[in-house]
Design a protein around this motif. Structure first.
Motif, mmCIF file in Angstrom:
data_model
loop_
_atom_site.group_PDB
_atom_site.id
_atom_site.type_symbol
_atom_site.label_atom_id
_atom_site.label_comp_id
_atom_site.label_asym_id
_atom_site.label_seq_id
_atom_site.Cartn_x
_atom_site.Cartn_y
_atom_site.Cartn_z
ATOM 1 N N GLY A 1 0.791 -1.206 0.000
ATOM 2 C CA GLY A 1 0.000 0.000 0.000
ATOM 3 C C GLY A 1 0.828 1.262 0.000
ATOM 4 N N ASP A 2 1.794 1.356 0.904
ATOM 5 C CA ASP A 2 2.564 2.596 1.030
ATOM 6 C C ASP A 2 3.767 2.655 0.087
ATOM 7 N N ASN A 3 4.156 1.508 -0.487
ATOM 8 C CA ASN A 3 5.302 1.461 -1.383
ATOM 9 C C ASN A 3 4.833 1.843 -2.793
ATOM 10 N N LYS A 4 5.106 3.111 -3.171
ATOM 11 C CA LYS A 4 4.614 3.641 -4.450
ATOM 12 C C LYS A 4 5.118 2.825 -5.643
ATOM 13 N N GLU A 5 6.393 2.463 -5.646
ATOM 14 C CA GLU A 5 6.969 1.720 -6.773
ATOM 15 C C GLU A 5 6.300 0.354 -6.926
ATOM 16 N N LYS A 6 6.126 -0.355 -5.828
ATOM 17 C CA LYS A 6 5.488 -1.669 -5.865
ATOM 18 C C LYS A 6 4.022 -1.537 -6.274
ATOM 19 N N ARG A 7 3.352 -0.529 -5.769
ATOM 20 C CA ARG A 7 1.936 -0.293 -6.094
ATOM 21 C C ARG A 7 1.767 -0.019 -7.588
ATOM 22 N N GLU A 8 2.618 0.834 -8.145
ATOM 23 C CA GLU A 8 2.527 1.164 -9.569
ATOM 24 C C GLU A 8 2.846 -0.049 -10.444
ATOM 25 N N LYS A 9 3.786 -0.868 -10.023
ATOM 26 C CA LYS A 9 4.119 -2.084 -10.766
ATOM 27 C C LYS A 9 2.915 -3.032 -10.777
ATOM 28 N N CYS A 10 2.278 -3.204 -9.631
ATOM 29 C CA CYS A 10 1.102 -4.075 -9.541
ATOM 30 C C CYS A 10 -0.066 -3.511 -10.351
ATOM 31 N N LEU A 11 -0.254 -2.205 -10.288
ATOM 32 C CA LEU A 11 -1.319 -1.578 -11.070
ATOM 33 C C LEU A 11 -1.090 -1.758 -12.563
ATOM 34 N N GLN A 12 0.171 -1.667 -13.010
ATOM 35 C CA GLN A 12 0.471 -1.855 -14.431
ATOM 36 C C GLN A 12 0.163 -3.285 -14.859
ATOM 37 N N ILE A 13 0.449 -4.253 -13.998
ATOM 38 C CA ILE A 13 0.122 -5.651 -14.308
ATOM 39 C C ILE A 13 -1.388 -5.801 -14.450
ATOM 40 N N ILE A 14 -2.142 -5.186 -13.558
ATOM 41 C CA ILE A 14 -3.608 -5.248 -13.620
ATOM 42 C C ILE A 14 -4.113 -4.610 -14.907
ATOM 43 N N ILE A 15 -3.570 -3.467 -15.280
ATOM 44 C CA ILE A 15 -3.966 -2.775 -16.513
ATOM 45 C C ILE A 15 -3.640 -3.637 -17.730
ATOM 46 N N ASP A 16 -2.437 -4.206 -17.772
ATOM 47 C CA ASP A 16 -2.033 -5.042 -18.907
ATOM 48 C C ASP A 16 -2.929 -6.277 -19.039
ATOM 49 N N GLU A 17 -3.234 -6.913 -17.930
ATOM 50 C CA GLU A 17 -4.105 -8.094 -17.965
ATOM 51 C C GLU A 17 -5.525 -7.726 -18.359
ATOM 52 N N THR A 18 -5.999 -6.570 -17.900
ATOM 53 C CA THR A 18 -7.332 -6.102 -18.286
ATOM 54 C C THR A 18 -7.388 -5.854 -19.789
ATOM 55 N N ASP A 19 -6.344 -5.227 -20.329
ATOM 56 C CA ASP A 19 -6.278 -4.992 -21.777
ATOM 57 C C ASP A 19 -6.263 -6.312 -22.540
ATOM 58 N N ARG A 20 -5.497 -7.296 -22.059
ATOM 59 C CA ARG A 20 -5.403 -8.595 -22.721
ATOM 60 C C ARG A 20 -6.759 -9.302 -22.708
ATOM 61 N N LEU A 21 -7.432 -9.279 -21.561
ATOM 62 C CA LEU A 21 -8.738 -9.927 -21.460
ATOM 63 C C LEU A 21 -9.785 -9.207 -22.309
ATOM 64 N N SER A 22 -9.703 -7.896 -22.375
ATOM 65 C CA SER A 22 -10.629 -7.123 -23.208
ATOM 66 C C SER A 22 -10.438 -7.493 -24.678
ATOM 67 N N LEU A 23 -9.187 -7.612 -25.108
ATOM 68 C CA LEU A 23 -8.883 -8.016 -26.478
ATOM 69 C C LEU A 23 -9.431 -9.413 -26.764
ATOM 70 N N LEU A 24 -9.256 -10.332 -25.818
ATOM 71 C CA LEU A 24 -9.751 -11.687 -25.977
ATOM 72 C C LEU A 24 -11.272 -11.709 -26.100
ATOM 73 N N VAL A 25 -11.959 -11.007 -25.224
ATOM 74 C CA VAL A 25 -13.424 -10.962 -25.264
ATOM 75 C C VAL A 25 -13.892 -10.353 -26.579
ATOM 76 N N ASN A 26 -13.272 -9.274 -27.012
ATOM 77 C CA ASN A 26 -13.653 -8.638 -28.277
ATOM 78 C C ASN A 26 -13.439 -9.572 -29.464
ATOM 79 N N ASP A 27 -12.321 -10.313 -29.465
ATOM 80 C CA ASP A 27 -12.061 -11.249 -30.554
ATOM 81 C C ASP A 27 -13.064 -12.402 -30.546
#
Length: 188
Positions: free
Chosen positions: A1-27
């Motif tokens: 929670g308080d570690n900004k670098e770790k939080r941003e890394k985890c958020l980027q993973i969530i964003i990337d996976e969301t984009d991948r799943l969105s692409l899969l659903v659209n296809d």
């Protein structure tokens, strides 16, 4: 929670996976829609060279990463088909070629006029596909073992291409040589 670098890394993973799943659903939705027998195609004459050029322009950002697209085509070749669906075929084949092309990062696009049709080819300089795998490449979720870029696609692109081209009664195929690359083609 308080570690900004770790939080941003985890958020980027969530964003990337969301984009991948969105692409899969659209296809999956797109493939389902195309396979639906009630879907009608808007068949008209259009300049396939202009359509191909338009799709290549959408990949212009890849030029900044070193990719080159060599188009060998006359100015005008008219074909009959649903231009939006054929544009999707070209887009999927170019995207596939980008993922599989060799270290030269070059993709060739060739349009040739034949007696009663036009042949459109998308050619990469990658590792090629083994003969025993060629029959599987049009299947849903199939990925060739020679995939060299990060996995961006859903494994549905060539299945969508196949479905659209079958609906157009178009001849299509692939010629591939190990160590040389692959040539995906279709005729309208």
């Amino acid at each position: 929670g308080d570690n900004k670098e770790k939080r941003e890394k985890c958020l980027q993973i969530i964003i990337d996976e969301t984009d991948r799943l969105s692409l899969l659903v659209n296809d999956i939705l797109e493939l389902s829609k195309i396979e639906n027998t009630h879907l009608s195609f808007d068949i008209r004459a259009f300049n396939i060279c202009k359509t191909v050029t338009s799709v290549i322009e959408r990949f212009s950002v890849m030029a900044q990463k070193g990719y080159t697209f060599d188009l060998d085509a006359p100015e005008q070749v008219y074909v009959l088909g649903d231009e939006a669906r054929i544009e999707q075929v070209i887009y999927n084949l170019l995207s596939n070629a980008i993922n599989y092309t060799g270290e030269d990062l070059n993709v060739k696009i060739r349009i040739t006029k034949k007696f009663d049709c036009a042949k459109i080819e998308i050619i990469d300089s990658g590792e090629g596909i083994a003969q025993e795998d060629l029959a599987n490449i049009w299947d849903r979720y199939y990925r060739a073992k020679t995939h060299i870029r990060s996995q961006v696609g859903t494994g549905l692109g060539l299945s969508i291409v196949k479905t659209i081209l079958i609906a157009h009664n178009a001849d299509f195929g692939i010629e591939s040589t190990i160590g040389v690359g692959s040539d995906f083609w279709f005729e309208l």
